[in-house]
Write a protein that holds these residues in place. Structure first.
Motif, mmCIF file in Angstrom:
data_model
loop_
_atom_site.group_PDB
_atom_site.id
_atom_site.type_symbol
_atom_site.label_atom_id
_atom_site.label_comp_id
_atom_site.label_asym_id
_atom_site.label_seq_id
_atom_site.Cartn_x
_atom_site.Cartn_y
_atom_site.Cartn_z
ATOM 1 N N LEU A 114 0.839 -1.211 0.000
ATOM 2 C CA LEU A 114 0.000 0.000 0.000
ATOM 3 C C LEU A 114 0.871 1.258 0.000
ATOM 4 C CD1 LEU A 114 -2.666 -0.989 2.677
ATOM 5 C CD2 LEU A 114 -2.888 -1.169 0.208
ATOM 6 N N TRP A 151 -8.879 -9.092 2.412
ATOM 7 C CA TRP A 151 -9.865 -8.138 1.883
ATOM 8 C C TRP A 151 -9.169 -6.935 1.259
ATOM 9 C CZ3 TRP A 151 -14.541 -7.075 0.349
ATOM 10 C CH2 TRP A 151 -15.620 -7.821 0.825
ATOM 11 N N ILE A 152 -8.209 -6.397 2.020
ATOM 12 C CA ILE A 152 -7.518 -5.187 1.560
ATOM 13 C C ILE A 152 -6.743 -5.480 0.275
ATOM 14 C CG2 ILE A 152 -5.691 -3.532 2.153
ATOM 15 C CD1 ILE A 152 -6.640 -3.823 5.104
ATOM 16 N N GLY A 155 -9.245 -6.039 -2.569
ATOM 17 C CA GLY A 155 -9.836 -4.758 -2.982
ATOM 18 C C GLY A 155 -8.868 -3.936 -3.809
ATOM 19 N N ARG A 156 -7.599 -3.946 -3.393
ATOM 20 C CA ARG A 156 -6.563 -3.203 -4.124
ATOM 21 C C ARG A 156 -6.416 -3.802 -5.537
ATOM 22 N NH1 ARG A 156 -4.687 0.593 -5.546
ATOM 23 N NH2 ARG A 156 -2.527 1.033 -5.971
ATOM 24 N N ASP A 159 -9.324 -2.824 -7.729
ATOM 25 C CA ASP A 159 -9.230 -1.430 -8.171
ATOM 26 C C ASP A 159 -8.251 -1.305 -9.343
ATOM 27 O OD1 ASP A 159 -11.099 -0.520 -6.450
ATOM 28 O OD2 ASP A 159 -9.697 0.268 -4.952
ATOM 29 N N ARG A 162 -10.002 -2.771 -12.373
ATOM 30 C CA ARG A 162 -11.022 -1.839 -12.902
ATOM 31 C C ARG A 162 -10.358 -0.705 -13.681
ATOM 32 N NH1 ARG A 162 -13.575 -1.421 -7.739
ATOM 33 N NH2 ARG A 162 -14.941 -3.214 -7.574
ATOM 34 N N SER B 40 -16.805 -6.130 7.787
ATOM 35 C CA SER B 40 -15.378 -6.412 7.827
ATOM 36 C C SER B 40 -14.580 -5.117 7.699
ATOM 37 C CB SER B 40 -15.061 -7.374 6.682
ATOM 38 O OG SER B 40 -13.878 -7.028 6.042
ATOM 39 N N GLY B 42 -11.655 -4.833 6.431
ATOM 40 C CA GLY B 42 -11.052 -4.825 5.095
ATOM 41 C C GLY B 42 -11.980 -4.197 4.067
ATOM 42 N N ALA B 43 -13.260 -4.553 4.157
ATOM 43 C CA ALA B 43 -14.245 -4.019 3.214
ATOM 44 C C ALA B 43 -14.394 -2.504 3.394
ATOM 45 C CB ALA B 43 -15.586 -4.701 3.414
ATOM 46 N N HIS B 45 -12.137 -0.436 4.630
ATOM 47 C CA HIS B 45 -10.892 0.203 4.191
ATOM 48 C C HIS B 45 -10.891 0.392 2.668
ATOM 49 C CE1 HIS B 45 -6.527 1.042 4.324
ATOM 50 N NE2 HIS B 45 -6.543 0.450 3.138
ATOM 51 N N VAL B 46 -11.250 -0.673 1.970
ATOM 52 C CA VAL B 46 -11.265 -0.638 0.504
ATOM 53 C C VAL B 46 -12.310 0.373 0.009
ATOM 54 C CG1 VAL B 46 -11.861 -2.030 -1.512
ATOM 55 C CG2 VAL B 46 -10.380 -2.979 0.241
ATOM 56 N N ASP B 49 -11.175 3.956 0.426
ATOM 57 C CA ASP B 49 -10.210 4.289 -0.646
ATOM 58 C C ASP B 49 -10.929 4.606 -1.952
ATOM 59 O OD1 ASP B 49 -7.875 4.210 0.637
ATOM 60 O OD2 ASP B 49 -7.202 2.267 -0.119
ATOM 61 N N ARG B 50 -11.935 3.771 -2.260
ATOM 62 C CA ARG B 50 -12.663 3.949 -3.527
ATOM 63 C C ARG B 50 -13.434 5.262 -3.516
ATOM 64 N NH1 ARG B 50 -16.055 -0.551 -3.798
ATOM 65 N NH2 ARG B 50 -14.145 -1.760 -3.812
#
Lengths: 171, 107
Positions: A114, A151-152, A155-156, A159, A162, B40, B42-43, B45-46, B49-50
């Protein structure tokens, strides 16, 4: 003062004690026995009794802990050990050292993937929540931590994917 | 204006509600409370960011905290665009639910 979570009696005369910090009202002994439910990793429901170490107002006597073979990674305060019986101290040592090492490993990983500010805040937040988890449900805290980092990372990755797809579509 | 995703709406609303004290854990707790389920980290946090990438949020780093080895929390704030997106989502919900006579959940 927080209420006793387990029944407490004097080790010498067996009288019930309201406050494990104070000398026994009957014989004046400071030795205390906490009748604690066993909390082994097998989750046995058997009950056990154990003698707690008398402690000072702030910190446990480190010599007493060393006698028991306990090496704490940080000074243990009264709140850490207030209700712990001797039989639980080994579990405490294990539950303090290994999770901390695992957390640091995952924190380094987040630092790598990150951006600096993002990693810093994620680590601070995860540390706060991980402590909460360790207190509430230590047996699942490790799995929980890995899931959050997963998750992090996921998600990264999504992104980035996408962003790539949008660039490819010319948007 | 970009639409808000299913999970983005409660996260954005939580940041708006927490004004000044919106960081990862507090936002997660607020969303969990309002949604009535554990969410969560993690969810969250993401999603934060988005929402920043979409321009709905800005962030600034807080003061270093000694109990966390000098690391800093990141605090989030709503932008004008974020506020407009929240208001638009609310009006869409109101339009969708207008005229419906529903029993309360769990009744």
């Amino acid at each position: 003062m927080a209420p006793n979570v387990f029944p407490v009696t004097c080790t010498d005369c067996g009288s019930p004690k309201q406050d494990q910090d104070l000398p026994c009202p009957n014989c004046g002994s400071v030795r205390t026995t906490v009748h604690a439910a066993a909390r082994g990793q097998s989750f046995s429901s058997a009950r056990a009794t154990a003698t707690v170490i008398p402690y000072s107002d702030t910190v446990y006597d480190s010599a007493e802990l060393e006698q028991l073979g306990i090496k704490a990674v940080r000074p243990l305060t009264k709140s850490d050990l207030a209700y712990l019986a001797k039989s639980d101290l080994e579990m405490l040592r294990r539950s303090h050292e290994r999770p901390a090492q695992r957390f640091n490993t995952l924190a380094k990983f987040l630092d790598l993937i990150l951006k600096p500010d993002n990693a810093e805040s994620a680590i601070v937040n995860l540390a706060e929540l991980y402590e909460r988890r360790l207190r509430a449900d230590p047996s699942h805290a490790q799995r929980w931590l890995v899931a959050q980092v997963g998750w992090i990372v996921f998600g990264r990755a999504m992104d980035v994917f996408r962003h790539f797809m949008r660039a490819r579509a010319g948007k | 204006m970009g639409d808000l995703g299913r999970f983005e709406l409660p996260v954005l609303a939580a940041v708006a509600r927490l004004r000044g004290n919106a960081y990862g854990v507090s936002v997660m707790d607020e969303v969990s409370k309002r949604e009535g389920r554990e969410v969560s980290y993690g969810a969250v946090h993401v999603t934060l960011d988005r929402l920043m990438a979409k321009g709905f949020l800005t962030s600034k780093m807080g003061e270093p905290t000694p109990e966390r080895g000098g690391r800093r929390k990141r605090y989030f704030e709503l932008t004008g665009k974020g506020e407009k997106a929240l208001a638009a989502a609310r009006s869409r919900y109101r339009t969708n639910f207008a005229g419906l006579n529903l029993k309360p959940a769990g009744a």
